[in-house]
Scaffold this active site. Structure first.
Site, PDB file in Angstrom:
ATOM      1  N   HIS A 161       0.834  -1.226   0.000  1.00  0.00           N
ATOM      2  CA  HIS A 161       0.000   0.000   0.000  1.00  0.00           C
ATOM      3  C   HIS A 161       0.860   1.264   0.000  1.00  0.00           C
ATOM      4  CE1 HIS A 161      -3.312  -2.726   1.288  1.00  0.00           C
ATOM      5  NE2 HIS A 161      -2.341  -3.274   1.996  1.00  0.00           N
ATOM      6  N   SER A 282      15.085  22.320 -14.714  1.00  0.00           N
ATOM      7  CA  SER A 282      13.896  23.102 -15.028  1.00  0.00           C
ATOM      8  C   SER A 282      14.338  24.444 -15.574  1.00  0.00           C
ATOM      9  CB  SER A 282      13.054  23.287 -13.771  1.00  0.00           C
ATOM     10  OG  SER A 282      12.263  24.449 -13.892  1.00  0.00           O
ATOM     11  N   LYS A 288      15.826  22.324  -9.446  1.00  0.00           N
ATOM     12  CA  LYS A 288      15.183  21.070  -9.835  1.00  0.00           C
ATOM     13  C   LYS A 288      16.123  20.087 -10.523  1.00  0.00           C
ATOM     14  CE  LYS A 288      11.259  20.071  -9.965  1.00  0.00           C
ATOM     15  NZ  LYS A 288       9.985  20.520 -10.510  1.00  0.00           N
ATOM     16  N   ASN A 290      14.982  16.624 -12.492  1.00  0.00           N
ATOM     17  CA  ASN A 290      13.770  15.853 -12.798  1.00  0.00           C
ATOM     18  C   ASN A 290      14.092  14.507 -13.447  1.00  0.00           C
ATOM     19  OD1 ASN A 290      12.152  17.985 -11.880  1.00  0.00           O
ATOM     20  ND2 ASN A 290      12.207  18.959 -13.901  1.00  0.00           N
ATOM     21  N   GLU A 295      10.058   9.072 -16.142  1.00  0.00           N
ATOM     22  CA  GLU A 295       8.651   9.420 -16.387  1.00  0.00           C
ATOM     23  C   GLU A 295       8.215   8.963 -17.775  1.00  0.00           C
ATOM     24  OE1 GLU A 295       7.692  13.563 -14.628  1.00  0.00           O
ATOM     25  OE2 GLU A 295       9.860  13.450 -14.732  1.00  0.00           O
ATOM     26  N   LYS A 330       0.250  -2.182 -39.302  1.00  0.00           N
ATOM     27  CA  LYS A 330       1.685  -1.961 -39.204  1.00  0.00           C
ATOM     28  C   LYS A 330       2.126  -0.711 -38.443  1.00  0.00           C
ATOM     29  CE  LYS A 330       1.830  -3.050 -43.637  1.00  0.00           C
ATOM     30  NZ  LYS A 330       0.720  -4.024 -43.652  1.00  0.00           N
TER      31      LYS A 330
HETATM   32  N1  ARG Z   1       0.071  -2.527 -48.408  1.00  0.00           N
HETATM   33  C1  ARG Z   1      -0.761  -3.675 -48.209  1.00  0.00           C
HETATM   34  C2  ARG Z   1      -0.840  -3.976 -46.721  1.00  0.00           C
HETATM   35  O1  ARG Z   1      -0.065  -3.445 -46.011  1.00  0.00           O
HETATM   36  C3  ARG Z   1      -0.200  -4.848 -48.933  1.00  0.00           C
HETATM   37  C4  ARG Z   1      -1.198  -5.895 -49.305  1.00  0.00           C
HETATM   38  C5  ARG Z   1      -2.091  -5.415 -50.359  1.00  0.00           C
HETATM   39  N2  ARG Z   1      -2.959  -6.450 -50.800  1.00  0.00           N
HETATM   40  C6  ARG Z   1      -4.055  -6.182 -51.473  1.00  0.00           C
HETATM   41  N3  ARG Z   1      -4.791  -7.187 -51.797  1.00  0.00           N
HETATM   42  N4  ARG Z   1      -4.389  -4.961 -51.807  1.00  0.00           N
HETATM   43  O2  ARG Z   1      -1.690  -4.707 -46.277  1.00  0.00           O
END
Ligand code: ARG
Length: 469
Positions: A161, A282, A288, A290, A295, A330
């Site tokens: 705690h 600071s 200070k 920090n 953080e 991605k």
């Molecule tokens: N740039 C696309 C992706 O990142 C690649 C695959 C594209 N495939 C498609 N059937 N248009 O997913």
């Protein structure tokens, strides 16, 4: 002729060019160019397999491989022009390849689709990241275990705690994180093992009629085997999800450690020092210092767990197999992996830099009646009181000490005897913080001898793994 087509990669049946916004929303080259090394590696393996199977000629394969190497060096040298019109890294590389070697470049995409291509590239990218992360986590474990070995007997308060609970050693506290990181590494290793199947050859979704050798490409690219179902091969992003889940848990661990560094560094605690290398000043308050790096490491879990959630939401409800939604897998994954690696490295630097203020730690360890449990245990051991009764007696003694404003070990014997007459002066042996930590010899306990042994065992294990890998 090609220039008039709406898109030179797939514009055969298209008359109009896409709207500008279509190009913008469709393009992923802005972020997927980091997969260029994986894309080129995958394409080389594919071309070599096609030639080995007699699907393209050996000459074409040789030209393709040479051309891809050229593309690779252009990208590395920074002379490659990435085009948004060419959507993504796959089409950018292929287009340049064809510029360089002519029609043979157009044969590379035989028996392949961007669907299995992107599944492959992304898998290899995540796999590379896992390997880098594992190495960094091992370095962080080593830094922690070294500090723990040095400070195996430095006494500090252990908290529950965030209230002083029982004295522990600084080394013991640091080793707790070595254990957490070991579990993290286990999760990454586990994810990697399941990830390591090659989707190349799943083609668009149904496989291909060409006599490809998926075993050959899988082996060439360091996979254990090809994926067994072509639909799953192109539709699966579990490998990224699992990795992000492992990142999220590990980043949560870093966040907890960061928070402790922040607390320990406040003047109110004053438990540790961090040098100028890991702190900032600071612009207005000259006094200070920090803990900004701590953080930021504390905060990184936000975007990392966010990426996990984000990808989970992209994937949920998607029908098999590929949908363009999956291009949204991605950007946040790359961001999370990159930021996580920066956080591990920064944490490693901070741990190497940290020095405990041993006097402040020890003084704090004795505050708040942190050896009350030792007193209760003594009553159980020596007077054979049931633990619940010993707890009650100790509580009364602590209350008395509190009203007198005294530490337990400073309380006169008669005062304690007024509550439990059978207490003898032998009780003072267990009331100091040193005695308290020394007595915690149970396996996994904080006794300094235990801690030193554990720290050394960890260092040995880590060293062995490092020389092996
Ligand atoms: N740039 C696309 C992706 O990142 C690649 C695959 C594209 N495939 C498609 N059937 N248009 O997913």
């Amino acid at each position: 002729m090609t220039d008039k087509r709406s898109n030179k990669m797939w514009g055969g049946r298209f008359e109009l060019s896409p709207s500008e916004l279509m190009v913008e929303i469709n393009a992923s080259i802005g972020f997927d160019k980091v997969m260029a090394p994986q894309d080129i590696r995958g394409s080389k393996a594919h071309a070599e397999m096609l030639a080995a199977q007699g699907i393209i000629t050996k000459t074409d394969a040789r030209d393709i491989v040479r051309g891809l190497d050229q593309v690779k060096s252009e990208i590395e040298a920074g002379t490659f022009t990435f085009s948004t019109k060419l959507e993504d890294i796959h089409l950018n590389v292929e287009s340049r390849l064809t510029d360089l070697i002519g029609p043979a470049g157009g044969r590379l995409h035989t028996a392949r689709s961007r669907n299995d291509q992107v599944a492959l590239d992304f898998r290899m990218y995540v796999r590379d990241a896992i390997d880098a992360i594992d190495h960094s986590l091992m370095r962080l474990q080593t830094a922690l275990a070294r500090k723990a070995e040095t400070h195996f007997d430095v006494i500090m308060p252990g908290f529950t705690h965030l209230q002083p609970a029982q004295p522990v050693t600084f080394g013991h506290h640091l080793l707790a994180y070595v254990e957490m990181l070991a579990r993290d590494r286990g999760r990454f290793a586990d994810a990697r093992r399941r990830l390591n199947e090659c989707p190349l050859g799943s083609a668009a979704l149904a496989g291909t009629s060409f006599p490809i050798d998926r075993q050959m490409t899988a082996e060439a690219l360091g996979f254990d085997r090809p994926t067994a179902n072509s639909l799953d091969g192109v539709a699966d992003r579990d490998f990224a999800l699992e990795t992000l889940a492992a990142c999220s848990i590990a980043a949560m661990h870093l966040s907890r450690l960061s928070e402790e560094i922040v607390i320990w560094m406040t003047p109110q605690f004053g438990f540790i020092r961090l040098t100028d290398r890991w702190t900032t000043g600071s612009s207005i308050m000259p006094q200070k210092r920090n803990p900004d790096a701590a953080e930021l490491c504390r905060a990184k879990v936000g975007r990392i767990a966010g990426a996990f959630q984000g990808l989970l939401m992209v994937m949920k409800g998607l029908p098999l197999t590929y949908s363009k939604d999956m291009q949204e897998d991605k950007e946040q994954t790359f961001d999370a992996l990159r930021n996580f690696q920066v956080a591990i490295a920064a944490m490693t630097g901070m741990i190497e830099d940290i020095e405990p203020e041993t006097d402040a730690m020890k003084a704090a360890a004795g505050a708040g009646y942190s050896t009350a449990t030792d007193l209760a245990d003594w009553l159980v051991r020596t007077l054979k009181l049931p633990f619940r009764e010993a707890h009650h007696v100790t509580g009364s003694i602590v209350r008395l000490a509190e009203t007198r404003g005294e530490r337990l070990e400073a309380l006169p014997l008669e005062t304690m005897q007024a509550i439990e007459p059978r207490i003898t002066k032998a009780v003072y042996d267990v009331l100091s913080v040193d005695a308290s930590v020394r007595s915690r010899t149970s396996y996994g306990g904080t006794a300094p001898q235990n801690v030193r042994k554990m720290a050394r065992a960890w260092l040995k294990r880590l060293e062995k793994a490092a020389t092996k890998g």
